[in-house]
Scaffold this motif. Structure first.
Motif, PDB file in Angstrom:
ATOM      1  N   ALA A   1      -5.999   9.804   7.347  1.00  0.00           N
ATOM      2  CA  ALA A   1      -4.910  10.342   6.528  1.00  0.00           C
ATOM      3  C   ALA A   1      -4.169   9.249   5.754  1.00  0.00           C
ATOM      4  CB  ALA A   1      -3.940  11.155   7.386  1.00  0.00           C
ATOM      5  N   PRO A   2      -3.669   8.190   6.412  1.00  0.00           N
ATOM      6  CA  PRO A   2      -2.967   7.161   5.628  1.00  0.00           C
ATOM      7  C   PRO A   2      -3.858   6.432   4.646  1.00  0.00           C
ATOM      8  CG  PRO A   2      -3.192   6.485   7.933  1.00  0.00           C
ATOM      9  CD  PRO A   2      -3.597   7.907   7.859  1.00  0.00           C
ATOM     10  N   LEU A   3      -5.091   6.119   5.043  1.00  0.00           N
ATOM     11  CA  LEU A   3      -5.972   5.346   4.169  1.00  0.00           C
ATOM     12  C   LEU A   3      -6.377   6.146   2.938  1.00  0.00           C
ATOM     13  CD1 LEU A   3      -7.431   2.657   3.821  1.00  0.00           C
ATOM     14  CD2 LEU A   3      -9.371   3.636   5.056  1.00  0.00           C
ATOM     15  N   LEU A   4      -6.815   7.384   3.135  1.00  0.00           N
ATOM     16  CA  LEU A   4      -7.278   8.183   1.999  1.00  0.00           C
ATOM     17  C   LEU A   4      -6.111   8.656   1.132  1.00  0.00           C
ATOM     18  CD1 LEU A   4     -10.148  10.176   3.701  1.00  0.00           C
ATOM     19  CD2 LEU A   4     -10.313   8.246   2.142  1.00  0.00           C
ATOM     20  N   THR A   5      -4.954   8.857   1.716  1.00  0.00           N
ATOM     21  CA  THR A   5      -3.773   9.154   0.899  1.00  0.00           C
ATOM     22  C   THR A   5      -3.452   7.961   0.014  1.00  0.00           C
ATOM     23  OG1 THR A   5      -2.885  10.602   2.611  1.00  0.00           O
ATOM     24  CG2 THR A   5      -1.362   9.848   0.921  1.00  0.00           C
ATOM     25  N   GLY A   6      -3.565   6.750   0.568  1.00  0.00           N
ATOM     26  CA  GLY A   6      -3.370   5.549  -0.236  1.00  0.00           C
ATOM     27  C   GLY A   6      -4.368   5.446  -1.361  1.00  0.00           C
ATOM     28  N   VAL A   7      -5.619   5.813  -1.094  1.00  0.00           N
ATOM     29  CA  VAL A   7      -6.650   5.772  -2.141  1.00  0.00           C
ATOM     30  C   VAL A   7      -6.326   6.766  -3.252  1.00  0.00           C
ATOM     31  CG1 VAL A   7      -9.079   6.261  -2.622  1.00  0.00           C
ATOM     32  CG2 VAL A   7      -8.452   4.952  -0.593  1.00  0.00           C
ATOM     33  N   VAL A   8      -5.931   7.980  -2.864  1.00  0.00           N
ATOM     34  CA  VAL A   8      -5.595   9.001  -3.861  1.00  0.00           C
ATOM     35  C   VAL A   8      -4.396   8.575  -4.704  1.00  0.00           C
ATOM     36  CG1 VAL A   8      -4.732  11.356  -4.156  1.00  0.00           C
ATOM     37  CG2 VAL A   8      -6.588  10.905  -2.551  1.00  0.00           C
ATOM     38  N   VAL A   9      -3.363   8.080  -4.055  1.00  0.00           N
ATOM     39  CA  VAL A   9      -2.154   7.678  -4.778  1.00  0.00           C
ATOM     40  C   VAL A   9      -2.421   6.464  -5.656  1.00  0.00           C
ATOM     41  CG1 VAL A   9       0.203   6.812  -4.495  1.00  0.00           C
ATOM     42  CG2 VAL A   9      -0.612   8.685  -3.068  1.00  0.00           C
ATOM     43  N   ALA A  10      -3.225   5.511  -5.166  1.00  0.00           N
ATOM     44  CA  ALA A  10      -3.561   4.339  -5.980  1.00  0.00           C
ATOM     45  C   ALA A  10      -4.319   4.752  -7.233  1.00  0.00           C
ATOM     46  CB  ALA A  10      -4.386   3.344  -5.165  1.00  0.00           C
ATOM     47  N   GLY A  11      -5.234   5.713  -7.100  1.00  0.00           N
ATOM     48  CA  GLY A  11      -5.997   6.153  -8.254  1.00  0.00           C
ATOM     49  C   GLY A  11      -5.210   7.029  -9.206  1.00  0.00           C
ATOM     50  N   ARG A  12      -4.321   7.842  -8.640  1.00  0.00           N
ATOM     51  CA  ARG A  12      -3.576   8.767  -9.497  1.00  0.00           C
ATOM     52  C   ARG A  12      -2.277   8.162 -10.010  1.00  0.00           C
ATOM     53  NH1 ARG A  12       0.630  12.064  -9.330  1.00  0.00           N
ATOM     54  NH2 ARG A  12       0.541  13.994 -10.561  1.00  0.00           N
ATOM     55  N   VAL A  13      -1.441   7.687  -9.092  1.00  0.00           N
ATOM     56  CA  VAL A  13      -0.108   7.219  -9.458  1.00  0.00           C
ATOM     57  C   VAL A  13      -0.136   5.769  -9.925  1.00  0.00           C
ATOM     58  CG1 VAL A  13       2.239   6.852  -8.616  1.00  0.00           C
ATOM     59  CG2 VAL A  13       0.925   8.837  -7.837  1.00  0.00           C
ATOM     60  N   GLY A  14      -0.862   4.915  -9.190  1.00  0.00           N
ATOM     61  CA  GLY A  14      -0.914   3.504  -9.568  1.00  0.00           C
ATOM     62  C   GLY A  14      -1.453   3.293 -10.965  1.00  0.00           C
ATOM     63  N   ALA A  15      -2.506   4.010 -11.287  1.00  0.00           N
ATOM     64  CA  ALA A  15      -3.074   3.893 -12.634  1.00  0.00           C
ATOM     65  C   ALA A  15      -2.089   4.379 -13.690  1.00  0.00           C
ATOM     66  CB  ALA A  15      -4.375   4.688 -12.726  1.00  0.00           C
ATOM     67  N   ALA A  16      -1.387   5.470 -13.397  1.00  0.00           N
ATOM     68  CA  ALA A  16      -0.415   6.005 -14.355  1.00  0.00           C
ATOM     69  C   ALA A  16       0.739   5.037 -14.573  1.00  0.00           C
ATOM     70  CB  ALA A  16       0.105   7.353 -13.860  1.00  0.00           C
ATOM     71  N   ILE A  17       1.220   4.409 -13.498  1.00  0.00           N
ATOM     72  CA  ILE A  17       2.319   3.448 -13.631  1.00  0.00           C
ATOM     73  C   ILE A  17       1.890   2.254 -14.464  1.00  0.00           C
ATOM     74  CG2 ILE A  17       3.744   1.799 -12.345  1.00  0.00           C
ATOM     75  CD1 ILE A  17       3.887   3.831 -10.093  1.00  0.00           C
ATOM     76  N   ALA A  18       0.716   1.706 -14.166  1.00  0.00           N
ATOM     77  CA  ALA A  18       0.228   0.548 -14.919  1.00  0.00           C
ATOM     78  C   ALA A  18       0.044   0.881 -16.389  1.00  0.00           C
ATOM     79  CB  ALA A  18      -1.078   0.045 -14.311  1.00  0.00           C
ATOM     80  N   ALA A  19      -0.508   2.056 -16.678  1.00  0.00           N
ATOM     81  CA  ALA A  19      -0.725   2.447 -18.075  1.00  0.00           C
ATOM     82  C   ALA A  19       0.600   2.672 -18.798  1.00  0.00           C
ATOM     83  CB  ALA A  19      -1.574   3.713 -18.119  1.00  0.00           C
ATOM     84  N   GLU A  20       1.554   3.310 -18.119  1.00  0.00           N
ATOM     85  CA  GLU A  20       2.848   3.596 -18.745  1.00  0.00           C
ATOM     86  C   GLU A  20       3.615   2.317 -19.058  1.00  0.00           C
ATOM     87  OE1 GLU A  20       6.868   6.281 -17.857  1.00  0.00           O
ATOM     88  OE2 GLU A  20       5.350   5.988 -16.307  1.00  0.00           O
ATOM     89  N   ILE A  21       3.751   1.446 -18.061  1.00  0.00           N
ATOM     90  CA  ILE A  21       4.497   0.207 -18.279  1.00  0.00           C
ATOM     91  C   ILE A  21       3.722  -0.723 -19.211  1.00  0.00           C
ATOM     92  CG2 ILE A  21       5.469  -1.834 -17.155  1.00  0.00           C
ATOM     93  CD1 ILE A  21       6.043  -0.160 -14.730  1.00  0.00           C
ATOM     94  N   GLY A  22       2.393  -0.727 -19.103  1.00  0.00           N
ATOM     95  CA  GLY A  22       1.587  -1.541 -20.006  1.00  0.00           C
ATOM     96  C   GLY A  22       1.744  -1.127 -21.455  1.00  0.00           C
ATOM     97  N   THR A  23       1.804   0.178 -21.695  1.00  0.00           N
ATOM     98  CA  THR A  23       2.023   0.668 -23.056  1.00  0.00           C
ATOM     99  C   THR A  23       3.400   0.259 -23.562  1.00  0.00           C
ATOM    100  OG1 THR A  23       0.577   2.566 -22.626  1.00  0.00           O
ATOM    101  CG2 THR A  23       2.078   2.732 -24.505  1.00  0.00           C
ATOM    102  N   MET A  24       4.400   0.331 -22.696  1.00  0.00           N
ATOM    103  CA  MET A  24       5.742  -0.115 -23.085  1.00  0.00           C
ATOM    104  C   MET A  24       5.743  -1.613 -23.403  1.00  0.00           C
ATOM    105  SD  MET A  24       8.094   1.951 -20.312  1.00  0.00           S
ATOM    106  CE  MET A  24       9.623   1.365 -21.059  1.00  0.00           C
ATOM    107  N   LYS A  25       4.928  -2.364 -22.669  1.00  0.00           N
ATOM    108  CA  LYS A  25       4.876  -3.808 -22.899  1.00  0.00           C
ATOM    109  C   LYS A  25       4.262  -4.142 -24.257  1.00  0.00           C
ATOM    110  CE  LYS A  25       4.966  -8.221 -21.777  1.00  0.00           C
ATOM    111  NZ  LYS A  25       6.227  -8.986 -21.611  1.00  0.00           N
ATOM    112  N   VAL A  26       3.125  -3.541 -24.581  1.00  0.00           N
ATOM    113  CA  VAL A  26       2.441  -3.889 -25.827  1.00  0.00           C
ATOM    114  C   VAL A  26       3.143  -3.309 -27.041  1.00  0.00           C
ATOM    115  CG1 VAL A  26       0.213  -4.126 -24.666  1.00  0.00           C
ATOM    116  CG2 VAL A  26       0.859  -1.916 -25.647  1.00  0.00           C
ATOM    117  N   THR A  27       3.957  -2.278 -26.854  1.00  0.00           N
ATOM    118  CA  THR A  27       4.718  -1.715 -27.969  1.00  0.00           C
ATOM    119  C   THR A  27       6.133  -2.291 -28.044  1.00  0.00           C
ATOM    120  OG1 THR A  27       5.354   0.183 -26.595  1.00  0.00           O
ATOM    121  CG2 THR A  27       3.404   0.436 -28.010  1.00  0.00           C
TER     122      THR A  27
END
Length: 247
Positions: free
Chosen positions: A88-114
Motif C-alpha cells: 500500500a505505501p509503496l504503490l501509493t507512492g508510485v501512483v502519486v509520483a507519476g500523477r502528482v509529481g509529474a504535474a508539479i514539475a511541469a507546472e512549476i517548470g512552465t512558470m520558470k521558462v515563462t
C-alpha cells in the motif's frame, strides 16, 4: 558524481528553506487547501484501484499456495502484513509520483521558462513560500491518508479473493488478520508514506524550479521528477523497512 552532489545539496537547501518558511508560517493557507484537494482527493480513485488490484493479485497466489499446504488459516495475516507494510505505501507512492509529481514539475517548470517565477520575485513574493511550501505540506499530510484508504481496500480485495476464489474460511481470514497485524504494521506504513510525500514534493519542486531550455526542458524536468522520485522511494523504502520491521 559532481552533478549528483550539487543536486543533492540544492535539494537539501530547498528542504531547509521550506522548513524555515513552515516554522515562520510564511505560506498561503488557501494554496495549501487547494493542493491538498488536488493531491489527496483527486488521487483517491487511482490509488484505491491500484491497491484493490494488488491486494487481489497477491491474494490469488498466497491463498492458493497456502491452502494447498494446509495453511489457509493464516492467509489473512500474510495478506494484511504484505499490504500494510509494503504494497500500500509503496504503490501509493508510485501512483502519486507519476500523477502528482509529474504535474508539479511541469507546472512549476512552465512558470520558470515563462518567467513567472521572476515575476513573483519582482513582487517580493518568495517562490518557495508561494509554490513549494503548500505542495510540500499537502503531500506530507495527504500521503498517509491515502495509504489508510489503500490499506483498507487492499486488505478487502485480498479478503474477497481468498474467500470466493480459494475457499478460505472468512472467519479464519479475519481472525488471522486480527491476530497477526499489530500497530507497528499500520504506523510503519504511514511513516513510509510521510517520507514518500516529502521526497516527491521536494524532487518535483526542485526539478520545476531548475527547468531551462523552454518546452523541451519542461519535458525533461517532468521525466526526471518521476524517475528520481521512484528511485529515491525504492531506496528509502528498503532502509525504512530494515529500521522499522527488522530484528
Amino acid at each position: 558524481m559532481m552533478g549528483f552532489l550539487i543536486s543533492l545539496g540544492e535539494i537539501t537547501d530547498l528542504f531547509l528553506k521550506t522548513c524555515w518558511y513552515i516554522f515562520k508560517r510564511a505560506y498561503h493557507g488557501k494554496n495549501v487547501i487547494y493542493q491538498m484537494m488536488r493531491v489527496g482527493v483527486e488521487s483517491i480513485p487511482a490509488s484505491v484501484l491500484t491497491a484493490l488490484s494488488v491486494g487481489m493479485v497477491f491474494a490469488v497466489h498466497v491463498s492458493v499456495e497456502f491452502s494447498r499446504y494446509g495453511a489457509g488459516k493464516v492467509v489473512g495475516g500474510i495478506v494484511g502484513v504484505a499490504v500494510w507494510r509494503e504494497l500500500a505505501p509503496l504503490l501509493t507512492g508510485v501512483v502519486v509520483a507519476g500523477r502528482v509529481g509529474a504535474a508539479i514539475a511541469a507546472e512549476i517548470g512552465t512558470m520558470k521558462v515563462t518567467e513567472q517565477i521572476e515575476a513573483l520575485e519582482t513582487m517580493a513574493v518568495s517562490p518557495i513560500s508561494y509554490l513549494v511550501v503548500p505542495r510540500f505540506i499537502a503531500l506530507t499530510i495527504m500521503m498517509p491518508i491515502l495509504v489508510v484508504f489503500c490499506d483498507i481496500v487492499g486488505l478487502f480485495g485480498g479478503f474477497l479473493i481468498s474467500v470466493f476464489y480459494a475457499n478460505v474460511n472468512p472467519v479464519a481470514f479475519i481472525s488471522a488478520a486480527y491476530n497477526i497485524l499489530d500497530a507497528r504494521d499500520l504506523w510503519g506504513g504511514l511513516l513510509k508514506a510521510l517520507f514518500f510525500g516529502m521526497v516527491i514534493s521536494l524532487v518535483a519542486c526542485y526539478q520545476g524550479l531548475t527547468t531551462t531550455k523552454g518546452a523541451k526542458g519542461v519535458g525533461n524536468s517532468t521525466t526526471n521528477s518521476v524517475v528520481i522520485s521512484l528511485m529515491t522511494i525504492f531506496i528509502i523504502n528498503y532502509f525504512l523497512s530494515l529500521i522499522i520491521f527488522g530484528k
